[in-house]
Design a protein around this motif. Structure first.
Motif, PDB file in Angstrom:
ATOM      1  N   SER A 130       4.722   4.314   2.968  1.00 24.16           N
ATOM      2  CA  SER A 130       3.977   3.275   3.693  1.00 24.16           C
ATOM      3  C   SER A 130       2.485   3.582   3.729  1.00 24.16           C
ATOM      4  O   SER A 130       1.653   2.676   3.631  1.00 24.16           O
TER       5      SER A 130
ATOM      6  N   CYS B  15       7.640  10.902  18.205  1.00 21.94           N
ATOM      7  CA  CYS B  15       6.282  10.355  18.332  1.00 21.94           C
ATOM      8  C   CYS B  15       5.489  10.961  19.490  1.00 21.94           C
ATOM      9  O   CYS B  15       4.264  10.895  19.499  1.00 21.94           O
TER      10      CYS B  15
ATOM     11  N   GLU C 231      -0.076   1.474  10.886  1.00 18.45           N
ATOM     12  CA  GLU C 231       0.735   2.178   9.914  1.00 18.45           C
ATOM     13  C   GLU C 231       2.208   2.196  10.348  1.00 18.45           C
ATOM     14  O   GLU C 231       2.518   2.143  11.524  1.00 18.45           O
TER      15      GLU C 231
ATOM     16  N   LEU D 283       8.078  14.228  11.828  1.00 16.54           N
ATOM     17  CA  LEU D 283       8.632  12.974  12.345  1.00 16.54           C
ATOM     18  C   LEU D 283      10.115  12.862  12.011  1.00 16.54           C
ATOM     19  O   LEU D 283      10.934  12.529  12.878  1.00 16.54           O
TER      20      LEU D 283
ATOM     21  N   ARG E  99       7.696   6.914   5.725  1.00 16.45           N
ATOM     22  CA  ARG E  99       6.371   7.194   6.285  1.00 16.45           C
ATOM     23  C   ARG E  99       5.337   7.450   5.177  1.00 16.45           C
ATOM     24  O   ARG E  99       4.243   6.877   5.178  1.00 16.45           O
TER      25      ARG E  99
ATOM     26  N   VAL F 229      13.217   9.021   6.946  1.00 16.46           N
ATOM     27  CA  VAL F 229      11.990   8.930   7.744  1.00 16.46           C
ATOM     28  C   VAL F 229      10.787   9.395   6.929  1.00 16.46           C
ATOM     29  O   VAL F 229       9.746   8.720   6.878  1.00 16.46           O
TER      30      VAL F 229
ATOM     31  N   TYR G 204       5.087   3.932  11.486  1.00 13.19           N
ATOM     32  CA  TYR G 204       5.244   5.243  12.118  1.00 13.19           C
ATOM     33  C   TYR G 204       6.501   5.260  12.983  1.00 13.19           C
ATOM     34  O   TYR G 204       7.511   5.863  12.627  1.00 13.19           O
TER      35      TYR G 204
ATOM     36  N   ALA H 173       4.693  13.512   8.731  1.00 14.59           N
ATOM     37  CA  ALA H 173       5.872  12.792   8.251  1.00 14.59           C
ATOM     38  C   ALA H 173       7.098  13.696   8.253  1.00 14.59           C
ATOM     39  O   ALA H 173       8.203  13.269   8.619  1.00 14.59           O
TER      40      ALA H 173
ATOM     41  N   ALA I 206       9.477   4.054  11.105  1.00 13.84           N
ATOM     42  CA  ALA I 206      10.100   5.061  10.248  1.00 13.84           C
ATOM     43  C   ALA I 206      11.035   5.942  11.068  1.00 13.84           C
ATOM     44  O   ALA I 206      12.155   6.260  10.641  1.00 13.84           O
TER      45      ALA I 206
END
Length: 214
Positions: free
Chosen positions: A201, A140, A160, A110, A198, A194, A162, A107, A165
């Motif tokens: 969630s 990603c 999920e 990301l 993430r 983000v 991802y 996360a 986010a």
């Protein structure tokens, strides 16, 4: 001739470099930690760390004409990824005690890669939509390669939250540029948005929509 980047403020340029390098280390840790969990040897840990840390950025730079890619033109990227792999190999036990280490590291990476990727795409003159897509791909791409190398369905393709986010972070960066807000606070807010979406969630079990009846 590749497009010339639009000059960025020195403070933003420095921040994006820092975000890129921290993102490389964090994603490298996520790749190395996953490799240890899969009982790979030292070479496997390093390969997964390099793939997770660098794949997304390399593809981004190739697509926008930033050649050679940053990770091949600046030794700090490779060193950060290798250091992350070695740290995961030697210190995986304390890292695993953090709880959901791969998810948390993922996360963080990301958010960092989304903001750095989208900002770099905008600096190279891309319009908002392709810049947002490149930001998402930067964020990603490495994780997808990492998961594929250990025969897992990439997180970006699971239910999920991802990619959504990452898209949120790209929207924050683009909105900040359009509103002419200070770039450094916008970048920080983008990363936090983000990361927060993430992690929340996952903790709350939120998922992206699935096809009706599937």
């Amino acid at each position: 001739m590749p497009p010339l980047p639009i000059p960025m403020p020195t403070d933003l340029s420095t921040l994006l470099m820092a975000m890129d390098l921290v993102g490389v280390f964090v994603f490298g840790l996520s790749g190395g930690t996953l490799a240890v969990r899969k009982k790979l040897d030292l070479v496997g840990v390093m390969v997964l760390s390099l793939a997770a840390a660098l794949a997304g950025g390399v593809v981004r730079d190739l697509l926008i004409g930033a050649l050679p890619p940053a990770s091949l033109g600046d030794d700090r990227y490779l060193l950060a990824a290798l250091a992350a792999g070695l740290a995961a190999f030697l210190f995986h036990r304390p890292i695993n005690r953090l709880g959901k280490p791969v998810m948390v590291l993922d996360a963080a990476g990301l958010g960092l890669f989304t903001v750095a990727g989208c900002s770099k795409a905008l600096a190279y003159g891309l319009s908002p939509l392709p810049a947002a897509l490149l930001g998402v791909m930067t964020a990603c791409g490495g994780g997808a390669v990492r998961d594929l190398l250990v025969a897992e369905v990439p997180r970006v393709l699971r239910e999920e939250i991802y990619a959504m986010a990452a898209l949120l972070g790209a929207v924050v960066v683009i909105a900040g540029q359009r509103l002419e807000l200070p770039p450094v606070p916008v970048a920080v807010v983008g990363v936090l948005a983000v990361f927060t979406l993430r992690v929340v969630s996952v903790l709350r079990g939120w998922s992206a929509p699935r096809a009706p009846g599937s």
